[in-house]
Design a protein around this motif. Structure first.
Motif, mmCIF file in Angstrom:
data_model
loop_
_atom_site.group_PDB
_atom_site.id
_atom_site.type_symbol
_atom_site.label_atom_id
_atom_site.label_comp_id
_atom_site.label_asym_id
_atom_site.label_seq_id
_atom_site.Cartn_x
_atom_site.Cartn_y
_atom_site.Cartn_z
ATOM 1 N N ILE A 106 84.043 65.320 62.358
ATOM 2 C CA ILE A 106 83.377 65.887 63.272
ATOM 3 C C ILE A 106 82.087 66.270 63.120
ATOM 4 O O ILE A 106 81.161 66.167 63.927
ATOM 5 C CB ILE A 106 84.359 67.408 64.022
ATOM 6 N N MET A 107 82.053 66.899 61.882
ATOM 7 C CA MET A 107 80.358 67.364 61.564
ATOM 8 C C MET A 107 79.679 66.050 61.324
ATOM 9 O O MET A 107 78.578 66.201 61.553
ATOM 10 C CB MET A 107 80.580 68.171 60.189
ATOM 11 N N LEU A 108 80.186 65.020 60.733
ATOM 12 C CA LEU A 108 79.369 63.927 60.419
ATOM 13 C C LEU A 108 79.264 63.251 61.941
ATOM 14 O O LEU A 108 77.780 62.641 62.174
ATOM 15 C CB LEU A 108 80.157 63.002 59.574
ATOM 16 N N ILE A 109 80.069 63.185 62.658
ATOM 17 C CA ILE A 109 79.861 62.514 64.061
ATOM 18 C C ILE A 109 78.593 63.381 64.907
ATOM 19 O O ILE A 109 77.543 62.870 65.154
ATOM 20 C CB ILE A 109 80.869 62.389 64.906
ATOM 21 N N ALA A 110 78.626 64.651 64.548
ATOM 22 C CA ALA A 110 77.680 65.508 65.332
ATOM 23 C C ALA A 110 76.440 65.521 64.478
ATOM 24 O O ALA A 110 75.439 65.179 65.360
ATOM 25 C CB ALA A 110 78.284 66.855 64.961
ATOM 26 N N ALA A 111 76.107 65.148 63.244
ATOM 27 C CA ALA A 111 75.110 65.127 62.832
ATOM 28 C C ALA A 111 74.438 63.908 62.898
ATOM 29 O O ALA A 111 73.126 63.939 63.339
ATOM 30 C CB ALA A 111 75.356 65.308 61.076
ATOM 31 N N SER B 4 93.735 66.179 53.986
ATOM 32 C CA SER B 4 93.974 65.497 55.251
ATOM 33 C C SER B 4 93.489 66.280 56.545
ATOM 34 O O SER B 4 92.768 65.884 57.350
ATOM 35 C CB SER B 4 95.238 65.353 55.354
ATOM 36 N N TYR B 5 93.734 67.512 56.516
ATOM 37 C CA TYR B 5 93.283 68.251 57.666
ATOM 38 C C TYR B 5 91.797 68.808 57.489
ATOM 39 O O TYR B 5 91.103 68.717 58.474
ATOM 40 C CB TYR B 5 94.101 69.704 57.917
ATOM 41 N N TRP B 6 91.057 69.047 56.193
ATOM 42 C CA TRP B 6 89.708 69.207 55.994
ATOM 43 C C TRP B 6 88.905 67.612 56.702
ATOM 44 O O TRP B 6 87.795 67.701 57.186
ATOM 45 C CB TRP B 6 89.482 69.270 54.717
ATOM 46 N N ALA B 7 89.562 66.778 56.463
ATOM 47 C CA ALA B 7 88.972 65.282 56.824
ATOM 48 C C ALA B 7 88.377 65.444 58.450
ATOM 49 O O ALA B 7 87.623 64.865 58.876
ATOM 50 C CB ALA B 7 89.926 64.137 56.514
ATOM 51 N N TYR B 8 89.451 66.055 59.054
ATOM 52 C CA TYR B 8 88.783 66.149 60.694
ATOM 53 C C TYR B 8 87.576 67.002 60.648
ATOM 54 O O TYR B 8 86.839 66.559 61.560
ATOM 55 C CB TYR B 8 90.060 66.771 61.449
ATOM 56 N N PHE B 9 87.500 67.812 60.109
ATOM 57 C CA PHE B 9 86.264 68.825 60.101
ATOM 58 C C PHE B 9 85.141 68.042 59.648
ATOM 59 O O PHE B 9 84.034 68.145 60.092
ATOM 60 C CB PHE B 9 86.502 70.044 59.496
ATOM 61 N N VAL C 57 72.987 71.487 61.337
ATOM 62 C CA VAL C 57 74.251 70.567 61.556
ATOM 63 C C VAL C 57 74.117 69.706 60.385
ATOM 64 O O VAL C 57 75.352 69.224 60.112
ATOM 65 C CB VAL C 57 73.823 69.896 62.997
ATOM 66 N N SER C 58 72.993 69.392 60.003
ATOM 67 C CA SER C 58 73.118 68.061 58.783
ATOM 68 C C SER C 58 73.413 68.889 57.495
ATOM 69 O O SER C 58 74.085 68.221 56.907
ATOM 70 C CB SER C 58 71.431 67.639 58.700
ATOM 71 N N LEU C 59 73.232 69.930 57.402
ATOM 72 C CA LEU C 59 73.382 70.739 56.218
ATOM 73 C C LEU C 59 75.119 71.015 56.041
ATOM 74 O O LEU C 59 75.775 70.959 55.111
ATOM 75 C CB LEU C 59 72.493 72.066 55.951
ATOM 76 N N PHE C 60 75.546 71.266 57.273
ATOM 77 C CA PHE C 60 77.277 71.656 57.338
ATOM 78 C C PHE C 60 77.670 70.353 56.984
ATOM 79 O O PHE C 60 78.830 70.452 56.353
ATOM 80 C CB PHE C 60 77.525 72.097 58.673
ATOM 81 N N ALA C 61 77.249 69.385 57.634
ATOM 82 C CA ALA C 61 77.910 67.923 57.330
ATOM 83 C C ALA C 61 77.861 67.731 55.776
ATOM 84 O O ALA C 61 78.854 67.207 55.411
ATOM 85 C CB ALA C 61 77.211 67.005 58.249
ATOM 86 N N LEU C 62 76.906 67.902 55.301
ATOM 87 C CA LEU C 62 76.615 67.696 53.802
ATOM 88 C C LEU C 62 77.399 68.640 53.030
ATOM 89 O O LEU C 62 78.220 68.135 52.340
ATOM 90 C CB LEU C 62 75.259 68.162 53.329
ATOM 91 N N ILE C 63 77.646 69.810 53.384
ATOM 92 C CA ILE C 63 78.629 70.719 52.691
ATOM 93 C C ILE C 63 79.969 70.345 52.743
ATOM 94 O O ILE C 63 80.869 70.436 51.920
ATOM 95 C CB ILE C 63 78.346 72.111 53.277
ATOM 96 N N PHE C 64 80.236 70.064 54.085
ATOM 97 C CA PHE C 64 81.659 69.715 54.353
ATOM 98 C C PHE C 64 82.174 68.336 53.692
ATOM 99 O O PHE C 64 83.216 68.320 53.077
ATOM 100 C CB PHE C 64 81.915 69.457 55.937
ATOM 101 N N THR C 65 81.189 67.583 53.483
ATOM 102 C CA THR C 65 81.678 66.170 52.701
ATOM 103 C C THR C 65 81.771 66.519 51.331
ATOM 104 O O THR C 65 82.710 65.994 50.564
ATOM 105 C CB THR C 65 80.701 65.216 53.025
ATOM 106 N N HIS C 66 81.013 67.360 50.610
ATOM 107 C CA HIS C 66 81.018 67.849 49.306
ATOM 108 C C HIS C 66 82.538 68.473 48.860
ATOM 109 O O HIS C 66 82.971 68.366 47.957
ATOM 110 C CB HIS C 66 79.471 68.442 48.946
ATOM 111 N N LEU C 67 82.577 69.370 49.911
ATOM 112 C CA LEU C 67 84.018 70.196 49.670
ATOM 113 C C LEU C 67 85.109 69.115 49.818
ATOM 114 O O LEU C 67 86.054 69.088 49.077
ATOM 115 C CB LEU C 67 83.950 71.207 50.935
ATOM 116 N N GLN C 68 85.088 68.261 50.732
ATOM 117 C CA GLN C 68 86.115 66.960 50.832
ATOM 118 C C GLN C 68 86.082 66.350 49.441
ATOM 119 O O GLN C 68 87.171 66.003 49.002
ATOM 120 C CB GLN C 68 85.750 66.465 52.021
ATOM 121 N N LEU C 69 85.286 66.023 48.834
ATOM 122 C CA LEU C 69 84.873 65.203 47.685
ATOM 123 C C LEU C 69 85.665 66.339 46.440
ATOM 124 O O LEU C 69 86.603 65.675 45.674
ATOM 125 C CB LEU C 69 83.623 65.027 47.009
ATOM 126 N N LEU C 70 85.329 67.114 46.626
ATOM 127 C CA LEU C 70 85.913 68.218 45.330
ATOM 128 C C LEU C 70 87.600 68.280 45.490
ATOM 129 O O LEU C 70 88.222 68.170 44.631
ATOM 130 C CB LEU C 70 85.464 69.667 45.535
#
Length: 146
Positions: A18-23, A10-15, A44-57
């Motif tokens: 934020i990263m997807l909106i920024a990207a 739930s909390y990681w979803a905020y990050f 910015v694009s890479l961090f959004a990608l990494i954050f989404t993949h960590l959220q998936l995991l």
């Protein structure tokens, strides 16, 4: 253990948001203003990608440790679920995975572009679609405490 993973998800979803909106915002501005695609844009694009993949995991771990998950689908079937249960057990995970696939495609396609505008365009389009899908299937009632 389940509660800790759920809280992290739930909390990681905020990050992630934020990263997807920024990207997406960065890509739209870059596309519209014909900017050069520089390392900041890449990061910015890479961090959004990494954050989404960590959220998936974390989401996959949560799915298989939650009381909903596979147990909900196998024991009650689709007809016995409320709309809230169906959202958590089926729609949220499926649409989230689809969104992350689109984001990954956008990352892959942007690298093959020969122009900066093309790179920004691929990021804006695919990351934007992924963001819209994620926003469409968030459990807003749980998030906002409604």
């Amino acid at each position: 253990m389940y509660e800790t993973i759920q809280m992290l998800h739930s909390y990681w979803a905020y990050f992630v948001l934020i990263m997807l909106i920024a990207a997406v915002g960065n890509a739209i501005v870059g596309y519209a203003s014909n900017k050069k695609f520089v390392s900041k844009d890449l990061r910015v694009s890479l961090f959004a990608l990494i954050f989404t993949h960590l959220q998936l995991l974390v989401g996959i771990i949560l799915y298989f440790t939650s009381p909903f998950g596979m147990d909900m689908i196998s024991n009650r079937g689709m007809g016995g679920m409320t709309s809230a249960e169906r959202l958590l057990a089926l729609e949220h995970p499926f649409v989230g995975i689809l969104a992350i696939i689109l984001i990954t495609i956008g990352w892959s396609k942007h690298k093959k572009q020969t122009t900066d505008k093309g790179a920004f365009g691929k990021i804006a389009f695919f990351y934007g679609l992924g963001l819209l899908l994620i926003l469409s299937r968030l459990p807003w009632s749980q998030w906002l405490g409604l």
